[in-house]
Scaffold this motif. Sequence first.
Motif, PDB file in Angstrom:
ATOM      1  N   LEU A  20       2.374  56.927  11.956  1.00 11.38           N
ATOM      2  CA  LEU A  20       1.452  57.911  12.543  1.00 11.38           C
ATOM      3  C   LEU A  20       0.062  57.322  12.709  1.00 11.38           C
ATOM      4  O   LEU A  20      -0.586  57.504  13.750  1.00 11.38           O
ATOM      5  CB  LEU A  20       1.393  59.169  11.670  1.00 11.38           C
ATOM      6  CG  LEU A  20       2.648  60.036  11.697  1.00 11.38           C
ATOM      7  CD1 LEU A  20       2.484  61.221  10.771  1.00 11.38           C
ATOM      8  CD2 LEU A  20       2.942  60.501  13.113  1.00 11.38           C
ATOM      9  N   ALA A  21      -0.381  56.576  11.684  1.00  5.68           N
ATOM     10  CA  ALA A  21      -1.718  55.979  11.764  1.00  5.68           C
ATOM     11  C   ALA A  21      -1.798  55.021  12.931  1.00  5.68           C
ATOM     12  O   ALA A  21      -2.766  55.015  13.700  1.00  5.68           O
ATOM     13  CB  ALA A  21      -2.034  55.242  10.459  1.00  5.68           C
ATOM     14  N   PHE A  22      -0.739  54.211  13.094  1.00  7.60           N
ATOM     15  CA  PHE A  22      -0.727  53.236  14.184  1.00  7.60           C
ATOM     16  C   PHE A  22      -0.864  53.948  15.530  1.00  7.60           C
ATOM     17  O   PHE A  22      -1.720  53.593  16.352  1.00  7.60           O
ATOM     18  CB  PHE A  22       0.570  52.423  14.148  1.00  7.60           C
ATOM     19  CG  PHE A  22       0.680  51.429  15.254  1.00  7.60           C
ATOM     20  CD1 PHE A  22      -0.007  50.237  15.184  1.00  7.60           C
ATOM     21  CD2 PHE A  22       1.459  51.683  16.355  1.00  7.60           C
ATOM     22  CE1 PHE A  22       0.083  49.309  16.198  1.00  7.60           C
ATOM     23  CE2 PHE A  22       1.554  50.769  17.380  1.00  7.60           C
ATOM     24  CZ  PHE A  22       0.861  49.582  17.302  1.00  7.60           C
ATOM     25  N   PHE A  23      -0.024  54.970  15.732  1.00  3.97           N
ATOM     26  CA  PHE A  23      -0.066  55.609  17.047  1.00  3.97           C
ATOM     27  C   PHE A  23      -1.329  56.441  17.232  1.00  3.97           C
ATOM     28  O   PHE A  23      -1.794  56.594  18.354  1.00  3.97           O
ATOM     29  CB  PHE A  23       1.206  56.414  17.301  1.00  3.97           C
ATOM     30  CG  PHE A  23       2.348  55.525  17.663  1.00  3.97           C
ATOM     31  CD1 PHE A  23       2.350  54.862  18.879  1.00  3.97           C
ATOM     32  CD2 PHE A  23       3.378  55.283  16.778  1.00  3.97           C
ATOM     33  CE1 PHE A  23       3.373  53.988  19.214  1.00  3.97           C
ATOM     34  CE2 PHE A  23       4.406  54.413  17.108  1.00  3.97           C
ATOM     35  CZ  PHE A  23       4.396  53.771  18.326  1.00  3.97           C
ATOM     36  N   ALA A  24      -1.903  56.926  16.139  1.00  3.69           N
ATOM     37  CA  ALA A  24      -3.189  57.626  16.273  1.00  3.69           C
ATOM     38  C   ALA A  24      -4.244  56.657  16.798  1.00  3.69           C
ATOM     39  O   ALA A  24      -5.033  56.988  17.692  1.00  3.69           O
ATOM     40  CB  ALA A  24      -3.608  58.193  14.923  1.00  3.69           C
TER      41      ALA A  24
END
Lengths: 176, 167, 341
Positions: free
Chosen positions: C286-290
């Motif tokens: 999630l952090a990556f895609f955020a």
Amino acid sequence: MATVVKTYEPRFWDRIYIVAIAQGLLITLGRIFRRKDTIRYPEERHVPPQGYRGLHRLNKHEDGRIKCVACEMCQTACPAHCIDIEPSAAPWEEGEERYPVKFDIDLLRCIYCGFCEIACPKDAIELTEIYDFSAYARDDLVIDMDGLLKVYDLTKDGNVYERHNRGEIIEVPITR
Amino acid sequence: MTSILFYIFAVFVLGAGLFVVLNRNPIYSVVGLVFAFMNLAAMYFLLEAYFIGILQVLIYAGAIMVLFLFVVMLLNVQPDKPRPGLVHLDRWWYALMALVFVGVFLVLVGEGTRMLLTSPAGEAIQTGNVASVGEALFTQYLLPFEIASLLLTVALVGTVFLAKRKV
Amino acid sequence: MMDTFDLLAILIKVVAVFAIILVLIIASIIAERRVAGFMQYRLGPNRVGPLGFFQPFADALKFLLKEDIIPDQVNRPLYLLAPVITMIPAFMTFAVIPFGAPLEIAGRTVALQVADLNIGVLYILALTSVGVYGLVLAGWSSGSKYPLLGGLRSSAQLISYELAMGLAIIGIIMISGGLTLTEIVAHQQATSWNFWKQPLAALIFLVAMYAETNRLPFDLTEAEQELVGGYHTEYSSFKFMMFFMSEYSNMITASAFMVCLFFGGWDIPFVDEAALGNLGVILSVLAFFAKVVGFLFLYILVRWTLPRFRYDQLMRLGWKVLLPLGLLNVFVVGLWMAVTA
């Protein structure tokens, strides 16, 4: 008097653009959260200002008789020759002796100048605020007497678009 | 699996190469050459020489061939028209050049095969990665590397000088 | 060596990555149009589906149903090939990008990355340089002046900015000591984000990234006002959509690349993902895609803020500003490493 011309000397921070670009980005970013000017047309409609000259109407007396006496003043005054009136003797006993049996306005010829309104001695013809009328054929944009009287019924209780935006559903029936 | 893929890519490389040579439209030839380079890179990948393979794509297919295409497009070279007659002087000149190239090619293939047959197996496997290439480049071949870079710099300066007389 | 589990894992990852890219493309198309509207005090497309979310689908349907016009003057084989050449590298590039912490399933570790090539960074650079062919060939084969100009511009522009981009990356490779993106991300996790160490390289990379993806302020290859759409002027219906999708796919990959190189990849600051187990893995994805979505938003923001560069300004920026700055960055990093080592 000599004019002092101020020249813009970019400083170092201006030259590397980064600060300027960041400021620009902040401006556009801020605009995202401002109020939008969009009017969502079929649901919401633009309310034209007072005195807007749109679709015509033919006014009626309290008892429902037409005010027009078919004097053809408006037809004469019209610079676009878009009004076509056929007078006749009025069928009613009291009141005016003449009335129109035919009152056609070619809405495509009309230039919405409002001269007919000014020329009318009986305040019978008026321009309303209605602007969104359209049709698929040219013939359908010639409005007849019935239509003009219907426009009166529609517009006599205040601005059509204000009422529409308040949620009173109003259709605009104009053409034949 | 690997050998099947090798033959597929080999056929593609040879086919693309023939396409390059036999085609009369220079743009098609350039595209064919790019395709040949891509398949060559794929063959390097099969040999687990990823670095060499990716350099093949990056430098040859990605940069040099783009310039080729650029030049061919800018000059708008028209497809070559066949010239009649065997006695045309050009023909003999071309034939001579072709013979020289075939000779060089044969020598290279022969030498390569000899080295392949005589060198011990398993040694070549490590030559394809970044670390070994870098190490070889900056220790064993440092002088040629520096000379090459100097040559490139001179070429660069020369190009700038030719293109822009008033600096 | 390879059993069913590995094969299945790879298959699932390929499908998942492809699906994620498609979803992000769709999302960024609608976001682009709506955000552009918001910035101009408009609402943007909001009729198709809730909040206009189905607008891209309507667009795609329109592209599919429209007549596919092939003009007479085109060079047919290359004209048909060009959109494919653009699209394939655009979708292949994402393969080497690690989008999450390694996942533990049934006692085995699955790296959240389609292929961990040991030359991951070069792979991305190589594929982007191959993508140029699509634009150049599209421009040439259209047999029309505007596309030709667009194609010529794109080849020169992409080659010029690849240099600056490469130099920015070299600084990162030097301090992380590896060419794979996994190593670069791991190095950032162990220390701190590369952005804090090399902000100059990050800036150079960011600018070069906009030039490489042909986005404003460097969209000279398309330049609606002067080149009528540039290389894709003569393309219609599905073939146009292929160019369109590749552009967005390239934006996504470039953002992901930027995140991996400078913003810690899937790293969440001040959180130890490994300690959280598989929950940490989900959080890291999630952090990556955020972060990726953040950069996509920046793309949109920049597009609707900055005007287009003139061609000579573009070349001057690339060769006379970014290239020396990139060299300076490499030199400073090398010096710093030599001093501290």
